[in-house]
Design an enzyme around this catalytic site. Structure first.
Site, PDB file in Angstrom:
ATOM      1  N   ASP A   1       9.919   4.620 -11.555  1.00 43.21           N
ATOM      2  CA  ASP A   1      10.453   4.603 -10.195  1.00 43.21           C
ATOM      3  C   ASP A   1       9.758   5.780  -9.536  1.00 43.21           C
ATOM      4  O   ASP A   1      10.111   6.930  -9.803  1.00 43.21           O
ATOM      5  CB  ASP A   1      11.970   4.808 -10.201  1.00 43.21           C
ATOM      6  CG  ASP A   1      12.528   4.714  -8.798  1.00 43.21           C
ATOM      7  OD1 ASP A   1      11.938   5.313  -7.881  1.00 43.21           O
ATOM      8  OD2 ASP A   1      13.541   4.029  -8.604  1.00 43.21           O
ATOM      9  N   HIS A   2       8.747   5.517  -8.739  1.00 41.47           N
ATOM     10  CA  HIS A   2       7.884   6.634  -8.345  1.00 41.47           C
ATOM     11  C   HIS A   2       8.612   7.671  -7.487  1.00 41.47           C
ATOM     12  O   HIS A   2       8.153   8.798  -7.372  1.00 41.47           O
ATOM     13  CB  HIS A   2       6.578   6.145  -7.695  1.00 41.47           C
ATOM     14  CG  HIS A   2       6.722   5.713  -6.268  1.00 41.47           C
ATOM     15  ND1 HIS A   2       7.202   4.496  -5.910  1.00 41.47           N
ATOM     16  CD2 HIS A   2       6.435   6.344  -5.106  1.00 41.47           C
ATOM     17  CE1 HIS A   2       7.202   4.394  -4.583  1.00 41.47           C
ATOM     18  NE2 HIS A   2       6.740   5.510  -4.072  1.00 41.47           N
TER      19      HIS A   2
ATOM     20  N   ALA B   1      -3.574   0.266  -8.528  1.00 42.70           N
ATOM     21  CA  ALA B   1      -4.617   1.013  -9.236  1.00 42.70           C
ATOM     22  C   ALA B   1      -5.483   1.739  -8.204  1.00 42.70           C
ATOM     23  O   ALA B   1      -5.774   2.938  -8.345  1.00 42.70           O
ATOM     24  CB  ALA B   1      -5.460   0.060 -10.067  1.00 42.70           C
TER      25      ALA B   1
ATOM     26  N   HIS C   1      14.748   3.020  -5.718  1.00 41.62           N
ATOM     27  CA  HIS C   1      14.574   4.343  -5.116  1.00 41.62           C
ATOM     28  C   HIS C   1      15.865   4.912  -4.527  1.00 41.62           C
ATOM     29  O   HIS C   1      16.188   6.073  -4.723  1.00 41.62           O
ATOM     30  CB  HIS C   1      13.516   4.294  -4.005  1.00 41.62           C
ATOM     31  CG  HIS C   1      12.230   3.636  -4.409  1.00 41.62           C
ATOM     32  ND1 HIS C   1      11.690   3.770  -5.663  1.00 41.62           N
ATOM     33  CD2 HIS C   1      11.371   2.833  -3.719  1.00 41.62           C
ATOM     34  CE1 HIS C   1      10.545   3.084  -5.728  1.00 41.62           C
ATOM     35  NE2 HIS C   1      10.338   2.509  -4.553  1.00 41.62           N
TER      36      HIS C   1
ATOM     37  N   ASP D   1      -3.926  -3.366  -6.027  1.00 39.01           N
ATOM     38  CA  ASP D   1      -3.702  -2.362  -4.994  1.00 39.01           C
ATOM     39  C   ASP D   1      -3.161  -1.042  -5.546  1.00 39.01           C
ATOM     40  O   ASP D   1      -3.549   0.035  -5.108  1.00 39.01           O
ATOM     41  CB  ASP D   1      -2.678  -2.973  -4.025  1.00 39.01           C
ATOM     42  CG  ASP D   1      -2.882  -2.450  -2.652  1.00 39.01           C
ATOM     43  OD1 ASP D   1      -4.042  -2.416  -2.208  1.00 39.01           O
ATOM     44  OD2 ASP D   1      -1.874  -2.031  -2.035  1.00 39.01           O
TER      45      ASP D   1
HETATM   46  C1  BG6 Z   1       7.528   0.845  -3.009  1.00 33.15           C
HETATM   47  C2  BG6 Z   1       7.936  -0.368  -2.227  1.00 33.15           C
HETATM   48  O1  BG6 Z   1       8.237   0.910  -4.220  1.00 33.15           O
HETATM   49  O2  BG6 Z   1       7.775   2.006  -2.248  1.00 33.15           O
HETATM   50  C3  BG6 Z   1       7.220  -0.412  -0.901  1.00 33.15           C
HETATM   51  O3  BG6 Z   1       7.661  -1.532  -2.975  1.00 33.15           O
HETATM   52  C4  BG6 Z   1       7.375   0.872  -0.143  1.00 33.15           C
HETATM   53  O4  BG6 Z   1       7.678  -1.506  -0.118  1.00 33.15           O
HETATM   54  C5  BG6 Z   1       7.040   2.072  -1.045  1.00 33.15           C
HETATM   55  O5  BG6 Z   1       6.509   0.857   0.964  1.00 33.15           O
HETATM   56  C6  BG6 Z   1       7.369   3.390  -0.355  1.00 33.15           C
HETATM   57  O6  BG6 Z   1       6.905   4.447  -1.128  1.00 33.15           O
HETATM   58  P1  BG6 Z   1       6.524   5.833  -0.482  1.00 33.15           P
HETATM   59  O7  BG6 Z   1       6.191   6.728  -1.643  1.00 33.15           O
HETATM   60  O8  BG6 Z   1       5.372   5.595   0.427  1.00 33.15           O
HETATM   61  O9  BG6 Z   1       7.727   6.295   0.297  1.00 33.15           O
END
Ligand code: BG6
Length: 494
Positions: free
Chosen positions: A181-182, A18, A244, A16
Site C-alpha cells: 500500500d504505497h 514499472a 490508502h 505503467d
Molecule cells: C493509487 C490509485 O493507488 O493511488 C490511483 O490506484 C491514485 O487511482 C494513486 O491516483 C494516488 O497516489 P499518490 O501517491 O499520487 O497520491
C-alpha cells in the site's frame, strides 16, 4: 536489518507502474548505495524486447520520473548492466524453467547470494497462476530467501481477496508476502507515529476527551487518465478507500504498540480495523456515506470532460469517482469521535491531509461574548507538501482582547525540498531487508474488505444516491451535510 544482494523479478515490466515508479525507485536506491553491486533486475512481460530496448525504456523512465538525474554516463552504464529482459508467457511453466536458469547465471555473474524478490505488478487474477509457476518452475529452490511483492488491488471484495490469499499461501508463507500500500511508504504517513508517540504535546490529548473529530482528505486533480477500464470496475471506494484511506485512519487511531516492531504495529492497526463500526443497513450506508461522479467542468481555464466521456468508461457508468464517509471507531479511545474521510478525482487540488480538530476550551466563555474562537487544529500534510502545523489562538497585536488563529508550522518540504525518498524506494528497500512493517498483513486486508463490502453491497442495491459534481469542484454538497449535521465543517486544505 542490512540490505542484501538479490535478483528482482519485475512482472509487468512494460507497464505503467514499472515506468513511473519502479525503475526510478531502483535507480535512486542504486545512487544511494542501497543496492550495492550484487543485484540483477529481470524485466518480464509477454511482449518481445531485447535487453538494449529494455535498458533504453528504463533510461527514459528515469529521465522522466526519477528524482535523481541519470547524467553520469559511467554510473548509468554500470547500473544498466544489471538489467535483463525476458519475454515470458506466464501461463505455462516452461518459460519459468528458463527463468530459473537465467537466475542462476545472473547470481553467478553478480555474486548474488540466492535471494529472490518477485514483484508482481500484474492484475490480481494472475497472482495465483504466477505463484504456482514460480514454484513449479523451480524458482523457489534458491539458496537464500524468496519473497513476493504484490500490488494492489488485493481482490475486489472479501471473497475474491480470500481466494487470492489462499492461492498465494499455497506457495508463500505470510512473512514472505509483501502486500504494497504505497501510502504506507510515504514519509509523513510514517511520521504519524513519531508525531503521536514522541511528543508530550499530543499523545495525552489523543482521545475522545480532547478531540472533536478527525478529517482525512485525499484529493486528486487527475481524472481516470488511461485507466478507465480498471477504474470503472473499481471506483473510488475500492481504489482508495479500502486501502490508502483506511490505512491512514489506522495510523491515526491505533494504540501505541508495545515495541516498534512490524508485527506489534500491525497488531495495533488491525485492532482499529476490527473496531470500525460496520454499517448495518443500506439506510445507514446512505446516511453516512456519500458517493458521486464527476461531470463536465473546468479547472485552471481548461475544459474537462465528464467521467462518462472518458476513454474505456461505460457511457452510462454509475461508478463513483468520489466518496466521503463518516466512520466510527468503537473503542474506549475514540467512542463518540467521528472520522470523516473523503477522496475524489478531478477535485481542485492534489493533496493528502489529516486534520485533527480539538474540542473547544471551556475557557472560551471568557471570550465568547466578543469572539467566535476557532478550535485548535493539528494538520498533518502528507503530500505534495510535507509537514505539520498547529492552529492556536493568540492575541491580535495592538487590539484589545481580540483573538486570532495563528499557525505554528514545520514545513519539511520547504526545508529539504520535495526530494524525500519516494514511497516505492522505501518499500522496495524494506522488502529486501525483510521488514514488513509498512506492508499490509492479511488480517488487515480482510478486515478492511469486510468494512468496505457493506458499503458496496448497499450501493449495489440501488443507485439513486449517486450524486454528480462538476470536474474541478470540491465534490457534492451532501458531503458537507455529513459534517454539518454534527456541527462541523471540512477544514479547507492548503
Ligand atoms: C493509487 C490509485 O493507488 O493511488 C490511483 O490506484 C491514485 O487511482 C494513486 O491516483 C494516488 O497516489 P499518490 O501517491 O499520487 O497520491
Amino acid at each position: 536489518l542490512s540490505p542484501q544482494g538479490a535478483v528482482y523479478y519485475l512482472f509487468g515490466a512494460t507497464g505503467d507502474l514499472a515506468k513511473r515508479k519502479l525503475f526510478p525507485a531502483l535507480f535512486s536506491l542504486y545512487k544511494e548505495g542501497k543496492l550495492s553491486e550484487k543485484f540483477a533486475v529481470v524485466g518480464l512481460a509477454r511482449r518481445p524486447r531485447t535487453n538494449e530496448q529494455f535498458r533504453s525504456d528504463v533510461y527514459d523512465s528515469i529521465v522522466e520520473f526519477c528524482r535523481y538525474k541519470a547524467d553520469d554516463a559511467e554510473l548509468w552504464n554500470r547500473f544498466a548492466e544489471h538489467f535483463e529482459y525476458m519475454s515470458l508467457d506466464i501461463n505455462t511453466v516452461d518459460g519459468f524453467r528458463e527463468l530459473s536458469k537465467l537466475s542462476e547465471q545472473l547470481e553467478a555473474k553478480f555474486d548474488i547470494p540466492g535471494n529472490r524478490l518477485f514483484y508482481l505488478a500484474l492484475a490480481p487474477a494472475l497472482f495465483g497462476p504466477v505463484s504456482f509457476n514460480l514454484r513449479d518452475g523451480g524458482l523457489l529452490e534458491c539458496k537464500g530467501w524468496s519473497r513476493v511483492v504484490i500490488e494492489k488491488p488485493f481482490g475486489y471484495d472479501l471473497p475474491s481477496a480470500q481466494k487470492l490469499n489462499d492461492q498465494l499461501s499455497q506457495v508463500f508463507k505470510e512473512e514472505e508476502i509483501f502486500r504494497i500500500d504505497h501510502y504506507l511508504g510515504k514519509e509523513m504517513v510514517q511520521n504519524i507515529q513519531v508525531i503521536r508517540f514522541a511528543n508530550a504535546f499530543f499523545e495525552p490529548l489523543w482521545n475522545n476527551n480532547h478531540i472533536a473529530n478527525v478529517q482525512i482528505t485525499l484529493s486528486e486533480t487527475v481524472g481516470v487518465e488511461d485507466r478507465g477500464g480498471y477504474y470503472d470496475k473499481s471506483g473510488a471506494l475500492r481504489d482508495m478507500g479500502q486501502n490508502h484511506m483506511l490505512q491512514m485512519l489506522t495510523m491515526i487511531a491505533m494504540e501505541p504498540p508495545s515495541r516498534l516492531h512490524g508485527e506489534d504495529i500491525r497488531d495495533e492497526k488491525v485492532k482499529v480495523l476490527r473496531s470500525l463500526r460496520n454499517y448495518k443497513s443500506s439506510d445507514e450506508v446512505r446516511e453516512n456515506v456519500v458517493r458521486a461522479q464527476y461531470s463536465e467542468g473546468s479547472a485552471r481555464g481548461k475544459e474537462l470532460a465528464g467521467y462518462r466521456q472518458e476513454d474505456s468508461v461505460n457511457p452510462e457508468s454509475t461508478t463513483e469517482t468520489y466518496f466521503a464517509a463518516k466512520v466510527a471507531v468503537d473503542n474506549f479511545r475514540w467512542a463518540g469521535v467521528p472520522f470523516y474521510i473523503r477522496t475524489g478525482k478531478r477535485l481542485p487540488v492534489k493533496t493528502t491531509e489529516v486534520v485533527i480538530e480539538f474540542k473547544s476550551m471551556p475557557q472560551n466563555v471568557l471570550f465568547a461574548q466578543r469572539h467566535d474562537l476557532a478550535p485548535n487544529l493539528l494538520v498533518i500534510r502528507v503530500n505534495p507538501m510535507e509537514g505539520i502545523y498547529i492552529k492556536v489562538n493568540a492575541k491580535t497585536p495592538g487590539a484589545d482582547n481580540s483573538v486570532q488563529p495563528v499557525a505554528m508550522e514545520f514545513c519539511q518540504s520547504c526545508q529539504i525540498g520535495l526530494n524525500t525518498p519516494e514511497a516505492y524506494e522505501r518499500l522496495i528497500h524494506d522488502a529486501v531487508r525483510g521488514d514488513s512493517t509498512y506492508f499490509t498483513r492479511w488480517d488487515e486486508v480482510a478486515q478492511a474488505w469486510e468494512f468496505v463490502d457493506k458499503i458496496a453491497q448497499a450501493w449495489g442495491e440501488d443507485k439513486k444516491d449517486l450524486q454528480s459534481y462538476p470536474a474541478g469542484s470540491w465534490g457534492p454538497e451532501a458531503a458537507d451535510k455529513l459534517l454539518a449535521e454534527d456541527g462541523f465543517h471540512w477544514w479547507p486544505v492548503n
